[in-house]
Write a protein that holds these residues in place. Structure first.
Motif, PDB file in Angstrom:
ATOM      1  N   UNK A  30      -9.807 -13.172  -8.436  1.00 28.86           N
ATOM      2  CA  UNK A  30      -9.946 -11.834  -7.851  1.00 28.86           C
ATOM      3  C   UNK A  30      -9.034 -11.714  -6.621  1.00 28.86           C
ATOM      4  N   UNK A  31      -9.020 -12.761  -5.815  1.00 25.85           N
ATOM      5  CA  UNK A  31      -8.130 -12.781  -4.645  1.00 25.85           C
ATOM      6  C   UNK A  31      -6.671 -12.593  -5.078  1.00 25.85           C
ATOM      7  N   UNK A  32      -6.313 -13.294  -6.127  1.00 26.76           N
ATOM      8  CA  UNK A  32      -4.921 -13.246  -6.586  1.00 26.76           C
ATOM      9  C   UNK A  32      -4.487 -11.846  -7.001  1.00 26.76           C
ATOM     10  N   UNK A  33      -5.421 -11.049  -7.493  1.00 28.71           N
ATOM     11  CA  UNK A  33      -5.009  -9.721  -7.929  1.00 28.71           C
ATOM     12  C   UNK A  33      -4.714  -8.846  -6.715  1.00 28.71           C
ATOM     13  N   UNK A  34      -5.423  -9.071  -5.598  1.00 28.74           N
ATOM     14  CA  UNK A  34      -5.145  -8.229  -4.435  1.00 28.74           C
ATOM     15  C   UNK A  34      -3.899  -8.714  -3.696  1.00 28.74           C
ATOM     16  N   UNK A  35      -3.675 -10.025  -3.703  1.00 32.37           N
ATOM     17  CA  UNK A  35      -2.461 -10.541  -3.061  1.00 32.37           C
ATOM     18  C   UNK A  35      -1.601 -11.167  -4.152  1.00 32.37           C
ATOM     19  N   UNK A  54      -0.904  -3.264  -7.188  1.00 29.87           N
ATOM     20  CA  UNK A  54      -1.384  -3.183  -8.558  1.00 29.87           C
ATOM     21  C   UNK A  54      -1.863  -1.790  -8.935  1.00 29.87           C
ATOM     22  N   UNK A  55      -2.492  -1.104  -7.976  1.00 31.07           N
ATOM     23  CA  UNK A  55      -3.046   0.213  -8.282  1.00 31.07           C
ATOM     24  C   UNK A  55      -2.609   1.233  -7.240  1.00 31.07           C
ATOM     25  N   UNK A  56      -2.721   2.480  -7.603  1.00 27.03           N
ATOM     26  CA  UNK A  56      -2.396   3.582  -6.698  1.00 27.03           C
ATOM     27  C   UNK A  56      -3.301   3.543  -5.460  1.00 27.03           C
ATOM     28  N   UNK A  62      -2.730   0.305   1.529  1.00 24.63           N
ATOM     29  CA  UNK A  62      -1.750  -0.538   2.224  1.00 24.63           C
ATOM     30  C   UNK A  62      -0.769   0.287   3.036  1.00 24.63           C
ATOM     31  N   UNK A  63      -0.349   1.422   2.494  1.00 28.87           N
ATOM     32  CA  UNK A  63       0.595   2.276   3.204  1.00 28.87           C
ATOM     33  C   UNK A  63      -0.018   2.755   4.513  1.00 28.87           C
ATOM     34  N   UNK A 100      11.957  -3.793   0.715  1.00 31.68           N
ATOM     35  CA  UNK A 100      11.000  -4.642   1.438  1.00 31.68           C
ATOM     36  C   UNK A 100      10.283  -3.871   2.542  1.00 31.68           C
ATOM     37  N   UNK A 101      10.860  -2.760   2.982  1.00 27.66           N
ATOM     38  CA  UNK A 101      10.252  -1.967   4.053  1.00 27.66           C
ATOM     39  C   UNK A 101       9.225  -0.955   3.512  1.00 27.66           C
ATOM     40  N   UNK A 102       9.035  -0.959   2.194  1.00 26.54           N
ATOM     41  CA  UNK A 102       8.110  -0.024   1.560  1.00 26.54           C
ATOM     42  C   UNK A 102       6.907  -0.747   0.969  1.00 26.54           C
ATOM     43  N   UNK A 103       5.826  -0.022   0.825  1.00 21.94           N
ATOM     44  CA  UNK A 103       4.773  -0.443  -0.091  1.00 21.94           C
ATOM     45  C   UNK A 103       5.256   0.032  -1.459  1.00 21.94           C
ATOM     46  N   UNK A 104       5.207  -0.838  -2.456  1.00 23.38           N
ATOM     47  CA  UNK A 104       5.834  -0.537  -3.747  1.00 23.38           C
ATOM     48  C   UNK A 104       4.819  -0.504  -4.875  1.00 23.38           C
ATOM     49  N   UNK A 105       5.004   0.472  -5.748  1.00 22.21           N
ATOM     50  CA  UNK A 105       4.141   0.575  -6.916  1.00 22.21           C
ATOM     51  C   UNK A 105       4.978   1.119  -8.065  1.00 22.21           C
TER      52      UNK A 105
END
Length: 173
Positions: A30-35, A54-56, A62-63, A100-105
């Motif tokens: 579960x930890x691995x999915x968040x990080x 992983x999700x919107x 995070x943003x 790298x300066x963005x939160x990415x999805x």
């Protein structure tokens, strides 16, 4: 008889410790999915060394908390336009560095948030969201019928739009 009950207690202890170990194992995944330790699975080829959410919902969270803008790429695996854009995006060194300066999805499905489809649900489309969680509908590509579409030949426009998203951030906050 004494030995027998001693044995069954021992077996019970073994069973309990196995169950506990299983729980610990579960928690770790579960930890691995968040990080994401293995971003290439979440990157879907858009930049394997970048950290992708992983999700919107996670991306918005995070943003907001990191004060970084969010970049969302809608694409499909069997769409040749998506594939072509992905290839130039992943190979563009400056874009990969700036990303790298963005939160990415990147998403291969639509979210229920209508704000992510201001002019329709087409792929590929790229939208920016600022940390106040406002979709920056003002950062557009060059096509009036599909405002957030980018072709491989628009990669430098995408790069300057990424810079714009970061600049807006500094001037408005």
């Amino acid at each position: 008889a004494m030995e027998k009950s001693y044995m069954s207690i021992l077996l019970l202890l073994v069973a309990i410790s196995c169950a506990l170990a299983k729980d610990v194992g579960k928690k770790e995944t579960k930890e691995n999915t968040t990080k994401p330790k293995l971003p290439q699975t979440l990157s879907r080829g858009w930049g394997d060394q970048l950290i992708w959410t992983q999700t919107y919902e996670e991306a918005l969270f995070r943003s907001k908390h990191s004060n970084k803008p969010l970049m969302i790429i809608h694409h499909l695996d069997d769409c040749p336009h998506s594939q072509a854009l992905k290839k130039v995006f992943a190979e563009h060194k400056d874009i990969q560095k700036l990303a790298e300066k963005f939160i990415l999805l990147n998403l291969v499905y639509e979210t229920t948030d209508k704000n992510l489809a201001p002019d329709g649900q087409y792929v590929p489309r790229i939208l920016f969201i600022d940390p106040s969680l406002t979709v920056r509908a003002d950062i557009t590509g060059r096509y009036s019928n599909r405002l957030y579409a980018y072709e491989p030949s628009d990669i430098s426009l995408l790069y300057s739009n990424m810079q714009k998203a970061l600049k807006l951030l500094k001037t408005e906050l």
